[in-house]
Scaffold this active site. Structure first.
Site, PDB file in Angstrom:
ATOM      1  N   HIS A   1       0.827  -1.214   0.000  1.00  0.00           N
ATOM      2  CA  HIS A   1       0.000   0.000   0.000  1.00  0.00           C
ATOM      3  C   HIS A   1       0.857   1.257   0.000  1.00  0.00           C
ATOM      4  CE1 HIS A   1       1.120  -0.402   4.225  1.00  0.00           C
ATOM      5  NE2 HIS A   1       0.848   0.896   4.357  1.00  0.00           N
TER       6      HIS A   1
ATOM      7  N   ASP B   1       0.501   5.033   1.878  1.00  0.00           N
ATOM      8  CA  ASP B   1      -0.241   5.429   3.074  1.00  0.00           C
ATOM      9  C   ASP B   1      -1.469   6.302   2.786  1.00  0.00           C
ATOM     10  OD1 ASP B   1       1.436   4.135   4.968  1.00  0.00           O
ATOM     11  OD2 ASP B   1       2.936   5.712   4.682  1.00  0.00           O
TER      12      ASP B   1
ATOM     13  N   HIS C   1       4.640   0.273  -0.028  1.00  0.00           N
ATOM     14  CA  HIS C   1       5.455  -0.539   0.880  1.00  0.00           C
ATOM     15  C   HIS C   1       4.614  -1.597   1.570  1.00  0.00           C
ATOM     16  CE1 HIS C   1       3.849   2.850   3.210  1.00  0.00           C
ATOM     17  NE2 HIS C   1       3.769   1.987   4.209  1.00  0.00           N
TER      18      HIS C   1
ATOM     19  N   ARG D   1       6.030   5.859  14.226  1.00  0.00           N
ATOM     20  CA  ARG D   1       5.839   6.411  12.880  1.00  0.00           C
ATOM     21  C   ARG D   1       5.200   7.795  12.940  1.00  0.00           C
ATOM     22  NH1 ARG D   1       1.622   3.428   9.367  1.00  0.00           N
ATOM     23  NH2 ARG D   1       0.269   4.785  10.596  1.00  0.00           N
TER      24      ARG D   1
HETATM   25  C1  SIN Z   1       3.699   0.540   7.364  1.00  0.00           C
HETATM   26  O1  SIN Z   1       3.137  -0.311   6.692  1.00  0.00           O
HETATM   27  O2  SIN Z   1       3.372   1.726   7.324  1.00  0.00           O
HETATM   28  C2  SIN Z   1       4.811   0.143   8.284  1.00  0.00           C
HETATM   29  C3  SIN Z   1       5.800  -0.776   7.725  1.00  0.00           C
HETATM   30  C4  SIN Z   1       6.411  -1.639   8.787  1.00  0.00           C
HETATM   31  O3  SIN Z   1       5.847  -1.829   9.880  1.00  0.00           O
HETATM   32  O4  SIN Z   1       7.467  -2.218   8.501  1.00  0.00           O
END
Ligand code: SIN
Length: 285
Positions: A115, A117, A261, A276
């Site tokens: 995806h 974000d 990602h 994050r």
């Molecule tokens: C995410 O998908 O935003 C985070 C990626 C992760 O947890 O490695």
């Protein structure tokens, strides 16, 4: 002054992937240390390499928020975020750790699919910053796909067919904390261009993802499903991918305007704890 390649006298930019991914060597992103030249070097490296990593960063949440805000307004990761760091609504916890039997964060290795974000919003996030404070000794990599390289690699006929199309993006149910009916109503499906132009580089990239894109506008269901299947198969090819293998205190920054990602599985006997922060974005065009 930053040089053309984005390297300064003290910072070095070292490519680490095939088409995306670079390590920045010699930077400390804390506000008292990183000067304007250093920040401009990082920003240019992000535009050039789409995903950049800085090792051994010693950050408090305030440092991460201050650093993220240099790129633009910091948001809390979408309309429904049950997992933020206490006192820091802008910092989302990604973790498999339980406290009193309850998860303290989003367990991304269990829920993730490829995806970009928050594309279920009108203005998806411009980019994100992820800081690793606890990492498993193996597994738990984060994969990134270069959607610009994927677009360039398409045959001309396909590019000509899709250039003006739009696709529908929706909130993925597997995010946990299922939405109530009124929350769902407040978050309708969004239409975005299937090929978007990066607002800073002017370069085009594919803008679809298996997790959030459900249909192509104006096509019959079967035709839309076939096209998405073809594109999803294309954008997840290994040649467009960078795999980030996490080390403790890594700071990773990615550009959501040209990448997608996905996190990967790890053995639940290990703990993973990441913070994050996300940067506001624009309406894709
Ligand atoms: C995410 O998908 O935003 C985070 C990626 C992760 O947890 O490695």
């Amino acid at each position: 002054m930053p040089s053309e390649a984005g390297t300064t006298d003290t910072l070095k930019v070292r490519p680490i992937g095939k088409t995306i991914g670079a390590e920045i060597i010699g930077a400390d992103v804390r506000e008292s240390v990183l000067d304007e030249d250093g920040f401009q070097c990082l920003k240019q490296a992000l535009l050039d390499y789409k995903v950049i990593t800085l090792r051994n960063q010693m950050l408090e949440p305030d440092d991460q928020v201050a650093f993220t805000s240099k790129f633009g307004p910091v948001n809390d990761g979408g309309p429904k975020n049950p997992f933020f760091l206490e006192g820091y609504p802008e910092v989302t916890i990604l973790s498999n750790i339980l406290k009193d039997g309850k998860p303290i964060g989003f367990q991304t290795d269990q829920t993730d699919e490829w995806h970009t974000d928050i594309t279920y919003l009108d203005k998806p996030s411009m980019g994100a910053v992820l800081y690793a404070t606890e990492v498993p000794p193996e597994g738990a990599d984060t994969l990134f796909a270069d959607l610009e390289a994927a677009y360039i690699a398409l045959p001309d006929t396909v590019r000509g067919r899709i250039d003006k199309l739009r696709a529908i993006h929706t909130y993925p149910e597997q995010y946990g904390g299922k939405l109530t009916e009124s929350e769902k109503a407040a978050m309708p499906a969004r239409s975005h261009p299937l090929v978007r132009t990066h607002p800073e580089t002017g370069r085009k990239s594919l803008f679809v993802s298996p997790m959030m894109t459900i249909a192509v506008e104006g096509l019959r269901e079967e035709e839309s499903d076939d096209l998405l299947k073809e594109l999803f198969g294309h954008i997840t090819k290994p040649e467009f991918m960078y795999t980030h293998k996490w080390e403790l205190n890594d700071l990773l920054i990615w550009d959501n305007r040209c990448t997608m990602h996905k996190s990967t599985w790890f053995d639940p006997k290990y703990s993973r704890l990441m913070y994050r922060t996300m940067i506001d974005g624009d309406v894709p065009y």
